[in-house]
Motif scaffolding. Sequence first.
Motif, PDB file in Angstrom:
ATOM      1  N   ALA A 190       0.826  -1.202   0.000  1.00  0.00           N
ATOM      2  CA  ALA A 190       0.000   0.000   0.000  1.00  0.00           C
ATOM      3  C   ALA A 190       0.866   1.261   0.000  1.00  0.00           C
ATOM      4  O   ALA A 190       1.981   1.280   0.533  1.00  0.00           O
ATOM      5  N   ALA A 191       0.336   2.308  -0.605  1.00  0.00           N
ATOM      6  CA  ALA A 191       0.982   3.630  -0.595  1.00  0.00           C
ATOM      7  C   ALA A 191      -0.068   4.664  -0.958  1.00  0.00           C
ATOM      8  O   ALA A 191      -1.131   4.338  -1.509  1.00  0.00           O
ATOM      9  N   HIS A 192       0.221   5.940  -0.635  1.00  0.00           N
ATOM     10  CA  HIS A 192      -0.677   7.029  -0.995  1.00  0.00           C
ATOM     11  C   HIS A 192      -0.605   7.218  -2.510  1.00  0.00           C
ATOM     12  O   HIS A 192       0.464   7.448  -3.079  1.00  0.00           O
ATOM     13  N   ALA A 193      -1.759   7.145  -3.161  1.00  0.00           N
ATOM     14  CA  ALA A 193      -1.771   7.190  -4.623  1.00  0.00           C
ATOM     15  C   ALA A 193      -1.428   8.563  -5.177  1.00  0.00           C
ATOM     16  O   ALA A 193      -1.031   8.679  -6.342  1.00  0.00           O
ATOM     17  N   GLY A 194      -1.539   9.614  -4.350  1.00  0.00           N
ATOM     18  CA  GLY A 194      -1.232  10.950  -4.830  1.00  0.00           C
ATOM     19  C   GLY A 194       0.119  11.470  -4.393  1.00  0.00           C
ATOM     20  O   GLY A 194       0.803  12.169  -5.142  1.00  0.00           O
ATOM     21  N   VAL A 195       0.535  11.076  -3.192  1.00  0.00           N
ATOM     22  CA  VAL A 195       1.763  11.637  -2.618  1.00  0.00           C
ATOM     23  C   VAL A 195       2.997  10.835  -3.020  1.00  0.00           C
ATOM     24  O   VAL A 195       4.015  11.402  -3.447  1.00  0.00           O
ATOM     25  N   GLU A 196       2.952   9.529  -2.877  1.00  0.00           N
ATOM     26  CA  GLU A 196       4.120   8.717  -3.185  1.00  0.00           C
ATOM     27  C   GLU A 196       3.720   7.355  -3.768  1.00  0.00           C
ATOM     28  O   GLU A 196       4.005   6.302  -3.195  1.00  0.00           O
ATOM     29  N   PRO A 197       3.043   7.378  -4.918  1.00  0.00           N
ATOM     30  CA  PRO A 197       2.598   6.110  -5.520  1.00  0.00           C
ATOM     31  C   PRO A 197       3.747   5.185  -5.876  1.00  0.00           C
ATOM     32  O   PRO A 197       3.587   3.961  -5.923  1.00  0.00           O
ATOM     33  N   GLU A 198       4.935   5.767  -6.123  1.00  0.00           N
ATOM     34  CA  GLU A 198       6.089   4.951  -6.510  1.00  0.00           C
ATOM     35  C   GLU A 198       6.524   4.001  -5.402  1.00  0.00           C
ATOM     36  O   GLU A 198       7.228   3.009  -5.644  1.00  0.00           O
ATOM     37  N   LYS A 199       6.101   4.258  -4.169  1.00  0.00           N
ATOM     38  CA  LYS A 199       6.457   3.374  -3.060  1.00  0.00           C
ATOM     39  C   LYS A 199       5.496   2.194  -2.940  1.00  0.00           C
ATOM     40  O   LYS A 199       5.722   1.291  -2.128  1.00  0.00           O
ATOM     41  N   GLY A 200       4.437   2.219  -3.737  1.00  0.00           N
ATOM     42  CA  GLY A 200       3.467   1.131  -3.678  1.00  0.00           C
ATOM     43  C   GLY A 200       3.730   0.063  -4.730  1.00  0.00           C
ATOM     44  O   GLY A 200       4.450   0.272  -5.699  1.00  0.00           O
ATOM     45  N   ILE A 201       3.132  -1.087  -4.516  1.00  0.00           N
ATOM     46  CA  ILE A 201       3.088  -2.173  -5.510  1.00  0.00           C
ATOM     47  C   ILE A 201       1.619  -2.539  -5.653  1.00  0.00           C
ATOM     48  O   ILE A 201       1.010  -3.053  -4.710  1.00  0.00           O
ATOM     49  N   SER A 202       1.043  -2.241  -6.790  1.00  0.00           N
ATOM     50  CA  SER A 202      -0.398  -2.420  -6.958  1.00  0.00           C
ATOM     51  C   SER A 202      -0.758  -3.886  -7.171  1.00  0.00           C
ATOM     52  O   SER A 202      -0.426  -4.488  -8.203  1.00  0.00           O
ATOM     53  N   ALA A 203      -1.454  -4.447  -6.198  1.00  0.00           N
ATOM     54  CA  ALA A 203      -1.933  -5.822  -6.340  1.00  0.00           C
ATOM     55  C   ALA A 203      -2.959  -5.922  -7.458  1.00  0.00           C
ATOM     56  O   ALA A 203      -3.058  -6.955  -8.134  1.00  0.00           O
ATOM     57  N   ILE A 204      -3.722  -4.837  -7.692  1.00  0.00           N
ATOM     58  CA  ILE A 204      -4.714  -4.856  -8.766  1.00  0.00           C
ATOM     59  C   ILE A 204      -4.021  -4.869 -10.130  1.00  0.00           C
ATOM     60  O   ILE A 204      -4.427  -5.600 -11.040  1.00  0.00           O
ATOM     61  N   GLU A 205      -2.973  -4.058 -10.287  1.00  0.00           N
ATOM     62  CA  GLU A 205      -2.237  -4.078 -11.553  1.00  0.00           C
ATOM     63  C   GLU A 205      -1.620  -5.453 -11.795  1.00  0.00           C
ATOM     64  O   GLU A 205      -1.653  -5.979 -12.915  1.00  0.00           O
ATOM     65  N   GLU A 206      -1.055  -6.042 -10.747  1.00  0.00           N
ATOM     66  CA  GLU A 206      -0.490  -7.386 -10.873  1.00  0.00           C
ATOM     67  C   GLU A 206      -1.572  -8.386 -11.265  1.00  0.00           C
ATOM     68  O   GLU A 206      -1.379  -9.222 -12.166  1.00  0.00           O
ATOM     69  N   LEU A 207      -2.730  -8.291 -10.618  1.00  0.00           N
ATOM     70  CA  LEU A 207      -3.811  -9.215 -10.923  1.00  0.00           C
ATOM     71  C   LEU A 207      -4.294  -9.042 -12.358  1.00  0.00           C
ATOM     72  O   LEU A 207      -4.594 -10.029 -13.046  1.00  0.00           O
ATOM     73  N   ALA A 208      -4.380  -7.803 -12.839  1.00  0.00           N
ATOM     74  CA  ALA A 208      -4.811  -7.565 -14.215  1.00  0.00           C
ATOM     75  C   ALA A 208      -3.894  -8.282 -15.202  1.00  0.00           C
ATOM     76  O   ALA A 208      -4.351  -8.886 -16.175  1.00  0.00           O
ATOM     77  N   GLN A 209      -2.597  -8.222 -14.947  1.00  0.00           N
ATOM     78  CA  GLN A 209      -1.664  -8.906 -15.838  1.00  0.00           C
ATOM     79  C   GLN A 209      -1.790 -10.422 -15.718  1.00  0.00           C
ATOM     80  O   GLN A 209      -1.667 -11.147 -16.717  1.00  0.00           O
ATOM     81  N   GLN A 210      -2.070 -10.910 -14.535  1.00  0.00           N
ATOM     82  CA  GLN A 210      -2.245 -12.353 -14.352  1.00  0.00           C
ATOM     83  C   GLN A 210      -3.515 -12.853 -15.041  1.00  0.00           C
ATOM     84  O   GLN A 210      -3.550 -13.973 -15.568  1.00  0.00           O
ATOM     85  N   VAL A 211      -4.563 -12.032 -15.043  1.00  0.00           N
ATOM     86  CA  VAL A 211      -5.797 -12.414 -15.737  1.00  0.00           C
ATOM     87  C   VAL A 211      -5.509 -12.643 -17.217  1.00  0.00           C
ATOM     88  O   VAL A 211      -5.972 -13.624 -17.825  1.00  0.00           O
ATOM     89  N   LEU A 212      -4.734 -11.751 -17.826  1.00  0.00           N
ATOM     90  CA  LEU A 212      -4.385 -11.922 -19.238  1.00  0.00           C
ATOM     91  C   LEU A 212      -3.537 -13.174 -19.446  1.00  0.00           C
ATOM     92  O   LEU A 212      -3.722 -13.910 -20.425  1.00  0.00           O
ATOM     93  N   ALA A 213      -2.637 -13.445 -18.511  1.00  0.00           N
ATOM     94  CA  ALA A 213      -1.816 -14.657 -18.617  1.00  0.00           C
ATOM     95  C   ALA A 213      -2.674 -15.915 -18.487  1.00  0.00           C
ATOM     96  O   ALA A 213      -2.457 -16.913 -19.195  1.00  0.00           O
ATOM     97  N   LEU A 214      -3.654 -15.861 -17.596  1.00  0.00           N
ATOM     98  CA  LEU A 214      -4.553 -17.001 -17.427  1.00  0.00           C
ATOM     99  C   LEU A 214      -5.378 -17.249 -18.688  1.00  0.00           C
ATOM    100  O   LEU A 214      -5.515 -18.399 -19.147  1.00  0.00           O
ATOM    101  N   LYS A 215      -5.917 -16.185 -19.259  1.00  0.00           N
ATOM    102  CA  LYS A 215      -6.725 -16.347 -20.475  1.00  0.00           C
ATOM    103  C   LYS A 215      -5.888 -16.937 -21.606  1.00  0.00           C
ATOM    104  O   LYS A 215      -6.402 -17.699 -22.433  1.00  0.00           O
TER     105      LYS A 215
END
Length: 370
Positions: A190-215
């Motif tokens: 988790a990280a603040h999406a406006g202040v320091e998003p670069e410190k976060g790792i988005s589980a949703i972005e990761e999941l989106a890529q995994q969905v494409l890999a699964l398909k």
Amino acid sequence: MDGTLVQRPDRTAMLAALERLVLAESPSFDKARCDACADQVADLFRQRTGVSALRHRRHDRGDHLEIRIGDGAEPIVLLCHHDTVWPEGTLARLPFQVDGDRVRGPGSYDMKAGIVEAAFALEGSSPKRPVVVLSTSDEEIGSASSRALIEETARQAVAVLVLEPAASGGAIKTARKGIADFILEVEGRAAHAGVEPEKGISAIEELAQQVLALKALGDPAAGTTINVGVIDGGTRPNVVAAHARAEIDVRFTRASEAERVVGAINDLQPKLAGARLRVSGGVDRPPMERSAGTIRLAQLAQRLAGEVGFALTETSTGGGSDGNFTAAIGVATLDGLGPDGGGAHADSEHLLIASWLDRTELLRRLIEAL
């Protein structure tokens, strides 16, 4: 037709028996109601065959019933289930109804009519070998508590006949897809999406890529499909998501495809640095492949249906049944011997009485021919 006398089952008695079973609502997760329905099933077979059911008692699910008619080796096994997908109280909205050639009611088509069919077919039959009927309480939720009983009983059998309903239009089922279910969980940071998003790792972005890999693992031409049916993740729009989750349904026609896809899903690797994946689940039902033994049973059923006076076609389906288990251990299995109709698991559920009566006579002849 070959001139053989066609016995006509007692329509009135069969409808009365079906009404009793439908009125005994039996949602899979409700042990008390499933057991009350099992009581009705046991009474039906005792009345029609004179045989008392052996009750396989369960503390975690409804009890399973075994009705054994005759002694000896290599029995014919008839597979049924008395649980349904319908919650208690559905009858108030969808009552049992007979309208001309149609019967409506929750669980009527899938598959309480098949139970009645089995009882009445056995009443009028003179089988050359023993017959074992299994009626289980958890088919609609994966058969976890009944699978061992089903497989143990089937291993001794010459054939397994599954009283699941016919495909819409009346076809018997000679192949079914196997089913695997998975849950994919993603952990990010988790990280603040406006202040320091670069410190976060988005589980949703990761999941989106995994969905494409699964398909991409799917192969529709080979009968392999992958559906990511449920996803959730994140907490607020201004927070980089730390968690995400997907529920995955996999269908396959061959065991080799199951091995390929299951292996690939278990070997999924993160796309984003620092993300972590957790995979749980696996194969629920192996595929029912169209084996030589199943083809022989289908051809026999088609010949006997001609004697009764109707044409019988065959088909494959993407849905599973307990016949998947018996076919996968190498026992000749024929599915979809219940009545024609439609609307399984839907408000439009119904069966066709004329088909039901014809298939009861077909089942009687099939039992006697094996």
